[in-house]
Design an enzyme around this catalytic site. Structure first.
Site, PDB file in Angstrom:
ATOM      1  N   LYS A  25       0.744  -1.210   0.087  1.00 41.03           N
ATOM      2  CA  LYS A  25      -0.010  -0.020   0.142  1.00 41.03           C
ATOM      3  C   LYS A  25       0.800   1.316   0.005  1.00 41.03           C
ATOM      4  CE  LYS A  25      -1.982   2.832   2.859  1.00 41.03           C
ATOM      5  NZ  LYS A  25      -1.857   4.255   2.201  1.00 41.03           N
ATOM      6  N   GLU A  31       9.675   0.981  10.713  1.00 44.25           N
ATOM      7  CA  GLU A  31      10.675   1.942  10.652  1.00 44.25           C
ATOM      8  C   GLU A  31       9.897   3.224  10.793  1.00 44.25           C
ATOM      9  OE1 GLU A  31      12.616   4.717   9.758  1.00 44.25           O
ATOM     10  OE2 GLU A  31      12.660   3.791   7.498  1.00 44.25           O
ATOM     11  N   CYS A  55      13.469  10.441   7.707  1.00 45.16           N
ATOM     12  CA  CYS A  55      13.179  10.040   9.213  1.00 45.16           C
ATOM     13  C   CYS A  55      14.588  10.100  10.016  1.00 45.16           C
ATOM     14  CB  CYS A  55      12.683   8.664   9.284  1.00 45.16           C
ATOM     15  SG  CYS A  55      13.470   7.420   8.240  1.00 45.16           S
ATOM     16  N   GLU A 112       9.146  15.193  16.200  1.00 41.24           N
ATOM     17  CA  GLU A 112       9.579  15.077  14.643  1.00 41.24           C
ATOM     18  C   GLU A 112       8.879  16.105  13.818  1.00 41.24           C
ATOM     19  OE1 GLU A 112       8.611  11.562  12.662  1.00 41.24           O
ATOM     20  OE2 GLU A 112      10.825  11.523  11.968  1.00 41.24           O
TER      21      GLU A 112
END
Ligand code: NAI
Ligand code: MG
Length: 502
Positions: free
Chosen positions: A185, A260, A294, A396
Site C-alpha cells: 500500500k 521503521e 526519518c 519530529e
C-alpha cells in the site's frame, strides 16, 4: 548551469489497482487525486482501494504463494528481480520526473539518489535469492538436525511518501528474494511511481499475484491490510503514532511486524571538527529531501567553542539555497509533500518562538512566482537557543527545520543526545578517532555516521532503536524480516525411541 524538465503531459494520469496481475477499478468505484505539491495541480487520479479490494489482493497473493511462486527455483526468482532492476534503470528518467512531480523533491535527488538506489536494492537482493540457506546443527547422538529457511507467506507492506519508490524497493526486494508474495500500500500522497512499478513488474514477467499494489488511505486500505487475518507479516514505515496502531492491530492475529518509524537525530559538532565539512554535512543532514527524512539530523549539537563560527557559516549557506521549481536542476529544495506537512512546519515555528528559541534563518515560505505561489514551499530554517527539553527538540517536525543546542563536554553531550524517545540515527563530526568510536558505542541509535551523514547502501542495515521501531531493512539482516526458520530432526539409528520401545 540549470535546466528544467517537465512531465510528459499536463492532463492528469489515471491509475487502477494492480491485483492478481490485472489492472482494475476499486470495488467501490472510488478514486482519489494526487496533486503536484509544486503547484497544487492534479497529477493523477488513482483508484482508491478499501477493505474489499485488500481482501481480493490478499487472496491473490495467497494463491500466488501456494502456486507458481513457491515452485519457482531461487535462480529464476533472482533473475526476475534482476530483470526488474534493469527495467527500472531503463525507465529511470521518467520515473525520476514522476517522483519529483508527485513528491516535490528536487529532480537532482530523484535522478541521482532515489531511482539509482531503487535499482541497487533490487539488484542486491536479486543476488540473495540463491543464497538463502539453512544450516546443519551438531546435535548429540545418532541424529541429524538441519534448518530450512522458509518464506513467511503473504506480506503486507505499508510505505510513506518521503521516498515513495525507494521505500517500495526496500520492502519488496528482500521479501521477493526470500520467496514471499506481497500486498503493497503506497502512501495516498505519492502513489504514482508505485503504480508505474506495477507495470514494470508485469513486464518483467512475475507470476500474477506475486506483487499486488493497492493505493488508498491509511485509515481504510492501510488499516484493512494491517488487521487482515490472511497476512503473515506486516512491514510499515511512517509515523511512530501509526506504527503503534499497526502493532496493536497485528497483535490480534499475532502477525509478525517490522516498523521503521520517526527520529530526532543528534548531529554533533566537536570543536576539533573540520568546520567547513561539518557545515556541509549539517546542510545535507537537514535540508536533503526538504527535511522529510526519518533519520534527518534535526538536533544540531554544537560545541560552544565553535558555535559562533559554525552558525555564521551555516546561516549564510542556508539562506543562499535555491528553493523553488524541483524540476530545475539548480534547485536545492522543492515543496513539502502536502499542505498538511507545510502547516505542521509552520505550527512548529510558532511553538519554537513560544518556547523562547530564536529563528536564525528562514521561518516562513519563500516568495515564489507564477504557479509556484500555490505550492507548499518553506525556507530552510534554523532555530538557535534551543534546549533539549523543548518540543522542537523532542518532536519530529519532518521539514527543513533544525534545532541548534550547544554543549560543553562529552559526558553531558551523550546524556542529552540520548534523551529522546527516538533512536534511529546520529552523526558526529570530530578529528578524534577514539572519541568518534566511543560515541558510536554510547549513542542509542541504529545508524551512526562519523564525519558524514545520510549515507545508505543496499548492503548496509538500517533501522531503529527505542521508539524508532524494530527490525533492520537492507543488508542481509533484512532477510530475517522475511524468512522463518524450521528445524528438522532425522533419526539415523533406526532404533526405537527411549523406554517406549522396551
Ligand atoms: P503516517 O504514518 O500516517 O503515514 C504513513 C503510511 O501509513 C501511509 O501509507 C498511510 O496511508 C499509512 N497509514 C496511516 N494511518 C494508518 C492506519 N491507521 N493503518 C494503516 N496504515 C496507515 O504519516 P503521515 O500522516 O503521512 O505523516 C505524519 C508524520 O509522520 C510526519 O510529519 C512524520 O513526522 C512522520 N513520518 C515518518 C516517516 C518515516 O520515514 N519514518 C515517513 C512519513 C511520515
Ligand atoms: Mg497520518
Amino acid at each position: 548551469m540549470s535546466s528544467t524538465q517537465t512531465v510528459a503531459s499536463d492532463t492528469p494520469r489515471r491509475y487502477q489497482l494492480f491485483i492478481d496481475g490485472k489492472w482494475m477499478d476499486a470495488e467501490s468505484g472510488k478514486t482519489f487525486e494526487t496533486p503536484n505539491p509544486s503547484t497544487g495541480a492534479t497529477l493523477a487520479e488513482v483508484a482508491e482501494a478499501d477493505k474489499a479490494d485488500v481482501d481480493k489482493a490478499v487472496a491473490a497473493a495467497r494463491r500466488a504463494f501456494e502456486g507458481k511462486w513457491s515452485k519457482m527455483s531461487a535462480r529464476d526468482r533472482g533473475r526476475l528481480m534482476y530483470k526488474l532492476s534493469q527495467l527500472i534503470d531503463a525507465n529511470s528518467q521518467e520515473l525520476a520526473a514522476l517522483e519529483t512531480s508527485d513528491n516535490g523533491k528536487p529532480i537532482r535527488e530523484s535522478q541521482y539518489v532515489d531511482i539509482p538506489q531503487v535499482v541497487e536494492n533490487f539488484e542486491y537482493f536479486a543476488g540473495f535469492a540463491t543464497k538463502i540457506e539453512g544450516e546443519t546443527i551438531p546435535v548429540p547422538g545418532q541424529m541429524f538436525n538441519y534448518t530450512l529457511r522458509e518464506p513467511l507467506g503473504v506480506c503486507g507492506q505499508i510505505i510513506p511518501w518521503n521516498f515513495p519508490l525507494l521505500m517500495a524497493a526496500w520492502k519488496l526486494a528482500p521479501a521477493l528474494a526470500a520467496g514471499n508474495t506481497i500486498v503493497l500500500k503506497p502512501a495516498e500522497q505519492t502513489p504514482v511511481t508505485a503504480m508505474e512499478l506495477g507495470k514494470l513488474i508485469q513486464e518483467a514477467g512475475f507470476p500474477d499475484g506475486v506483487v499486488n499494489i493497492v493505493p488508498g488511505y491509511g485509515e481504510t486500505a492501510g488499516a484493512a491490510l494491517a488487521s487482515h487475518p490472511g497476512i503473515d507479516k506486516i512491514a510499515f514505515t511512517g509515523s511512530t503514532e501509526v506504527g503503534k496502531l499497526i502493532a496493536r492491530e497485528a497483535a490480534q492475529n499475532l502477525t509478525k511486524v517490522s516498523l521503521e518509524l520517526g527520529g530526532k537525530a543528534p548531529n554533533i559538532v566537536f570543536a576539533d571538527a573540520d568546520i567547513e565539512q561539518a557545515v556541509n554535512g549539517a546542510m545535507m543532514s537537514i535540508f536533503f529531501n526538504q527535511g522529510q527524512v526519518c533519520c534527518a539530523g534535526s538536533r544540531l549539537f554544537l560545541h560552544e567553542e565553535v558555535k559562533d563560527e559554525f552558525l555564521d557559516n551555516f546561516k549564510e549557506r542556508a539562506s543562499r539555497m535555491q528553493v523553488g521549481n524541483p524540476m530545475d536542476t539548480a534547485t536545492h529544495m522543492g515543496p513539502q509533500v502536502s499542505e498538511e506537512q507545510l502547516n505542521r512546519i509552520k505550527s512548529y515555528v510558532e511553538i519554537a518562538r513560544g518556547e523562547g528559541a530564536t529563528v536564525l534563518a528562514g521561518g516562513e515560505p519563500p516568495q515564489l512566482e507564477g504557479d509556484f505561489r500555490a505550492g507548499y514551499f518553506f525556507q530552510p530554517t534554523i532555530f538557535s537557543e534551543v534546549t533539549n527539553q523543548m518540543r522542537v527538540a523532542q518532536e519530529e517536525i519532518f521539514g527543513p527545520v533544525v534545532s541548534v543546542i550547544t554543549f560543553k563536554d562529552e559526558e553531558d553531550l551523550i546524556q542529552q543526545a540520548n534523551a529522546t524517545i527516538y533512536g534511529l540515527s546520529a552523526g558526529i563530526w570530530t578529528r578524534d578517532i577514539t572519541r568518534a568510536h566511543r560515541f558510536a558505542r554510547e549513542i542509542k541509535a541504529g545508524v551512526v555516521w562519523i564525519n558524514t551523514f545520510n549515507m545508505f547502501n543496499a548492503a548496509s542495515p538500517f533501522g531503529g532503536y527505542k521508539q524508532s521501531g524494530y527490525g533492520r531493512e537492507m543488508g542481509k539482516h533484512a532477510l530475517d524480516l522475511y524468512t522463518q526458520v524450521k528445524s528438522v530432526w532425522v533419526d539415523l539409528s533406526g532404533k526405537p525411541m527411549g523406554w517406549f520401545g522396551k
